[in-house]
Each structure stands twice: as structure tokens, then as C-alpha cells.
Design a protein around this motif. Structure first.
Motif: not given
Length: 122
Positions: A58-72, A98-103, A118-122
Motif C-alpha cells: 500500500v502507498g497512502n490509502k488502503l481499501f478493505i472489502e467484505s461482501n459478507t461480514i460487517e467490519l467493526t 503516517d506508517l513508515s515503510s515496512g511490514l 500481512k500488510l506491506l507499506k511502501r
């Protein structure tokens, strides 16, 4: 045990030899009892199998998609376990400038539980 392949045995039992002190040598014997594997970080709950995070890395914006559950809630952790970000609203699109590059590890919650990805920030 890996050479045994799949079997009906689902437990590994270790027993302490009370009164005999091991000396650490190759001939020394140590026993353990009731070792259990309760859960591991990498196993996802079935309810979360449809949750997708993108782009990753991810660069600056992360998208989280879920068609079956409601995220809280969404939490992001460093690899040493420190919580670095938390989101409780607008969970389908979060800004991670605000995240530094890394895992990182991203923990995604719904009303029944959570999963970690896992999420990798560029």
C-alpha cells in the motif's frame, strides 16, 4: 512425526520424570504433559475468507472489502506487537500516510471475532 503422515493421533503427550534432574547431556531425558496448540496467527476464520485488502503493498490509502461480514474495527500492529493505528469508522477505506515503510499486521474485527493479515507499506 512428520514421516508418519496423517494419522488418528491428534495429541502429543510429554511426561515429567519426577525426582530425576536432567543434566543437559544427550543422554538426559525431559518429559512434558498436555502440550496444546490452541491457535496460530496465520489461520483465518471462515467468516473472514471473503475479506480482501488492497493494494498490498500500500502507498497512502488502503481499501478493505467484505461482501459478507460487517467490519467493526481495524488495528495495525508493528511486527513486534505494538499497535500503531486503530480505526473505528469508515473501515472500507483507511489512510496509512503516517506508517513508515515496512511490514505490518492488520487485525480486522467483526462482531463474531477477528482475523490477521500481512500488510506491506511502501
Amino acid at each position: 512425526f512428520s514421516a508418519s503422515g496423517v494419522s488418528v493421533f491428534d495429541r502429543l503427550v510429554f511426561l515429567f520424570d519426577i525426582g530425576n534432574l536432567g543434566d543437559g547431556s544427550p543422554a538426559s531425558t525431559f518429559y512434558f504433559d498436555d502440550v496444546q496448540q490452541v491457535s496460530t496467527l496465520g489461520i483465518e476464520d471462515q467468516d473472514f475468507s471473503t475479506v480482501k485488502i488492497y493494494p498490498n503493498p500500500v502507498g497512502n490509502k488502503l481499501f478493505i472489502e467484505s461482501n459478507t461480514i460487517e467490519l467493526t474495527k481495524i488495528e495495525i500492529f508493528s511486527l513486534v506487537g505494538n499497535k500503531v493505528m486503530e480505526f473505528n469508522s469508515n473501515l472500507n477505506s483507511i489512510t496509512v500516510d503516517d506508517l513508515s515503510s515496512g511490514l505490518y499486521l492488520i487485525k480486522i474485527y467483526n462482531y463474531q471475532g477477528s482475523t490477521v493479515k500481512k500488510l506491506l507499506k511502501r
